[in-house]
Design a protein around this motif. Structure first.
Motif, PDB file in Angstrom:
ATOM      1  N   ARG A 340       0.768  -1.257   0.147  1.00  0.00           N
ATOM      2  CA  ARG A 340       0.052   0.087   0.015  1.00  0.00           C
ATOM      3  C   ARG A 340       0.758   1.228   0.231  1.00  0.00           C
ATOM      4  O   ARG A 340       1.748   1.475   0.906  1.00  0.00           O
ATOM      5  CB  ARG A 340      -0.939  -0.050   1.187  1.00  0.00           C
ATOM      6  N   ALA A 341       0.789   1.934  -1.100  1.00  0.00           N
ATOM      7  CA  ALA A 341       1.643   3.211  -1.514  1.00  0.00           C
ATOM      8  C   ALA A 341       1.090   4.183  -1.260  1.00  0.00           C
ATOM      9  O   ALA A 341      -0.191   4.391  -1.895  1.00  0.00           O
ATOM     10  CB  ALA A 341       2.701   2.982  -2.530  1.00  0.00           C
ATOM     11  N   PHE A 342       1.296   5.320  -0.480  1.00  0.00           N
ATOM     12  CA  PHE A 342       0.549   6.503  -0.399  1.00  0.00           C
ATOM     13  C   PHE A 342       1.008   7.532  -1.544  1.00  0.00           C
ATOM     14  O   PHE A 342       2.017   8.009  -1.658  1.00  0.00           O
ATOM     15  CB  PHE A 342       1.084   7.439   0.857  1.00  0.00           C
ATOM     16  N   VAL A 343      -0.130   7.710  -2.429  1.00  0.00           N
ATOM     17  CA  VAL A 343       0.088   8.530  -3.668  1.00  0.00           C
ATOM     18  C   VAL A 343      -1.176   9.091  -3.981  1.00  0.00           C
ATOM     19  O   VAL A 343      -1.997   8.741  -4.756  1.00  0.00           O
ATOM     20  CB  VAL A 343       0.304   7.546  -5.009  1.00  0.00           C
ATOM     21  N   PRO A 344      -1.124  10.460  -3.386  1.00  0.00           N
ATOM     22  CA  PRO A 344      -2.333  11.394  -3.716  1.00  0.00           C
ATOM     23  C   PRO A 344      -2.466  11.509  -5.297  1.00  0.00           C
ATOM     24  O   PRO A 344      -1.648  11.407  -5.811  1.00  0.00           O
ATOM     25  CB  PRO A 344      -2.022  12.770  -2.832  1.00  0.00           C
ATOM     26  N   ASN A 350       4.373  12.409 -10.020  1.00  0.00           N
ATOM     27  CA  ASN A 350       5.687  12.639  -9.300  1.00  0.00           C
ATOM     28  C   ASN A 350       6.437  11.643  -8.319  1.00  0.00           C
ATOM     29  O   ASN A 350       7.307  11.456  -7.961  1.00  0.00           O
ATOM     30  CB  ASN A 350       5.763  13.955  -8.685  1.00  0.00           C
ATOM     31  N   VAL A 351       5.406  10.487  -8.316  1.00  0.00           N
ATOM     32  CA  VAL A 351       5.888   9.328  -7.615  1.00  0.00           C
ATOM     33  C   VAL A 351       5.828   8.250  -8.457  1.00  0.00           C
ATOM     34  O   VAL A 351       5.141   7.754  -9.361  1.00  0.00           O
ATOM     35  CB  VAL A 351       4.521   9.069  -6.345  1.00  0.00           C
ATOM     36  N   LYS A 352       6.874   7.312  -8.081  1.00  0.00           N
ATOM     37  CA  LYS A 352       7.443   6.135  -8.791  1.00  0.00           C
ATOM     38  C   LYS A 352       7.273   5.002  -7.967  1.00  0.00           C
ATOM     39  O   LYS A 352       8.102   4.973  -7.039  1.00  0.00           O
ATOM     40  CB  LYS A 352       8.708   6.209  -9.496  1.00  0.00           C
ATOM     41  N   GLY A 364      10.125   9.346  -5.274  1.00  0.00           N
ATOM     42  CA  GLY A 364       9.489  10.558  -5.966  1.00  0.00           C
ATOM     43  C   GLY A 364      10.053  11.800  -5.529  1.00  0.00           C
ATOM     44  O   GLY A 364      10.940  11.908  -4.585  1.00  0.00           O
ATOM     45  N   GLN A 365       9.577  12.911  -6.058  1.00  0.00           N
ATOM     46  CA  GLN A 365      10.113  14.181  -5.484  1.00  0.00           C
ATOM     47  C   GLN A 365       8.569  15.467  -5.833  1.00  0.00           C
ATOM     48  O   GLN A 365       7.914  14.968  -6.485  1.00  0.00           O
ATOM     49  CB  GLN A 365      11.224  14.712  -6.446  1.00  0.00           C
ATOM     50  N   ARG A 366       8.970  16.318  -5.061  1.00  0.00           N
ATOM     51  CA  ARG A 366       7.843  17.428  -5.056  1.00  0.00           C
ATOM     52  C   ARG A 366       8.476  18.563  -4.952  1.00  0.00           C
ATOM     53  O   ARG A 366       9.545  18.817  -4.122  1.00  0.00           O
ATOM     54  CB  ARG A 366       6.752  17.110  -4.247  1.00  0.00           C
ATOM     55  N   SER A 367       7.931  19.788  -5.192  1.00  0.00           N
ATOM     56  CA  SER A 367       8.559  21.219  -5.218  1.00  0.00           C
ATOM     57  C   SER A 367       7.255  22.062  -5.068  1.00  0.00           C
ATOM     58  O   SER A 367       6.198  21.936  -5.687  1.00  0.00           O
ATOM     59  CB  SER A 367       9.382  21.613  -6.467  1.00  0.00           C
TER      60      SER A 367
END
Length: 428
Positions: A340-344, A350-352, A364-367
């Motif tokens: 279970r991966a938290f990916v909104p 941005n999430v792999k 992943g990364q976010r800005s």
């Protein structure tokens, strides 16, 4: 005399103890070497069994890939026939529409021409006009009926040809798939039978070799025990004879050595007292110097620790210096690993999530950039934040990534990853 006898007996007992300890050490060394050889034999046959299992798995995977390829080729051929059928149907429909439009245009032109002639010469050629109109109608109906019959005939031929071709291809595909499946099962049964025979043969050979080695080691151990017992008896007899001679020598030299020992002890005592006093004074000075140095180092360490603690206390509440746990987790059942991966939804690009042979990785990364301007004071404030994260989960067993499924549940993405064949453990 009794003192000499006790000393001699103690020396003899010490030598006997040394011989017994040497015997026990050699015995333990021999047992350890035998255990190491048995462990090497078990490891060899375990590695051989593991290589056979890997070869079987490779053969099964090859058969599965070949069956899947045949099914994909059959599906592609079915799609191609369907596309050809649709293209020919559309072409016939277009041709029919063009002919129908041409026929209607011709009919309209003829009707207009007949109507004009009828208006100018109503009295003279009314009958001829009616005949012409009737002929035109009959001819148009005939052409329209012919075009419809031809179109229906062509459609029926195309449908019949497509159905026959599709049925033939379906039969060929089913026959090929059935043949390939039977061949794969036959190959798998033969391979399993060969593997079972090989495993039985290897196990039987290993058991015979282990039994033979064990028997040889037991014989060798019995021979060593007999030799050590004989050596012990011989040594004991020699020490008894030696003890008698030694008693005589000790009794003669005892009085002489006693006086010399007393004088030597007195001299050593005086030297010891002098050396002890000098060492005590030197140790007292060294202790004083070490205490002073230790006090200085302790004060410097406290100052350095206070500075480091002050730096950390300023950053303790800043989220920039903290590790973020996004809450992803891995659990399992007898057949699947469930990740279970938290990916909104707003971060899905941005999430792999990567699934490999021995681990799952969520990275992943976010800005975030923002700018604020205050027109009254002329002040502009802007900020730019960039963050990367990575979560890893180790698999205890190999997995089959081709059968993995993915499902979104709100802000979570759930992966069901099938388990593969367990690895062979040589220590089991």
């Amino acid at each position: 005399m009794s003192s000499i006898d006790n000393t001699t007996r103690k020396n003899q007992q010490a030598e006997l103890n040394d011989i017994q300890a040497e015997h026990n050490r050699k015995k333990r060394q021999l047992v350890k070497e035998n255990e190491a050889q048995l462990s090497d034999i078990k490891d060899y046959y375990g590695e051989k069994k593991e290589s056979l299992n890997e070869a079987n798995q490779a053969a099964i995977n090859h058969i599965r890939g070949r069956q899947q390829k045949v099914a994909e080729e059959a599906s592609a051929e079915r799609t191609r026939l369907s596309e050809n059928y649709n293209a020919r149907t559309q072409a016939l429909q277009k041709t029919y529409d063009q002919k129908l439009n041409e026929t209607r245009q011709k009919r309209q032109k003829q009707l207009a021409r007949a109507k004009t002639d009828a208006e100018t010469r109503v009295q003279k050629i009314e009958g001829d006009a009616q005949d012409r109109i009737q002929n035109v109608r009959e001819r148009s109906s005939t052409e329209l009926a012919q075009a419809k019959d031809k179109y229906n005939h062509d459609i029926a031929q195309i449908n019949e040809f497509s159905e026959k071709r599709l049925e033939q291809q379906r039969g060929l595909n089913e026959q090929a798939l059935k043949s390939e499946t039977e061949h794969g099962k036959l190959v798998q049964d033969r391979q399993r039978e060969r593997n079972e025979k090989e495993l039985t043969k290897v196990k039987s050979t290993g058991d015979r070799e282990i039994a033979f080695e064990k028997e040889q080691h037991e014989k060798k151990f019995a021979r060593m025990n007999d030799a050590n017992a004989k050596r012990y008896d011989q040594t004991q007899k020699q020490w008894v004879a030696k003890e008698e001679n030694t008693n005589k020598m000790y009794s003669e030299r005892l009085l002489h050595n006693k006086k010399e020992n007393e004088e030597q002890l007195s001299l050593q005592n005086r030297r010891f007292q002098s050396t002890y006093e000098k060492n005590t004074e030197a140790n007292r000075e060294a202790f004083s110097i070490q205490k002073e140095n230790l006090t200085k180092e302790l004060a410097e360490t406290r100052r350095d620790f206070a500075k480091a603690a002050a730096k950390y206390s300023e950053k303790a509440d800043d989220p920039f210096y903290k590790v973020e746990d996004r809450g992803s987790y891995l659990r399992e059942n007898p057949d699947f690993y469930i990740l279970r991966a938290f990916v909104p939804e707003h971060e899905k690009d941005n999430v792999k999530v990567a699934i490999q042979n021995d681990k799952a990785t969520v990275s992943g990364q976010r800005s975030f950039k923002d700018k604020m301007e205050d027109a009254s004071s002329g002040k502009t404030v802007s900020s730019s934040n960039f963050q990367t994260f990575r979560e890893e989960f180790q698999f205890e067993k190999p997995v089959i990534t081709e059968g993995m499924t993915r499902e979104r549940q709100g802000d979570w993405v759930v992966y069901h990853i099938p388990k593969g064949i367990p690895r062979f453990d040589r220590k089991a």
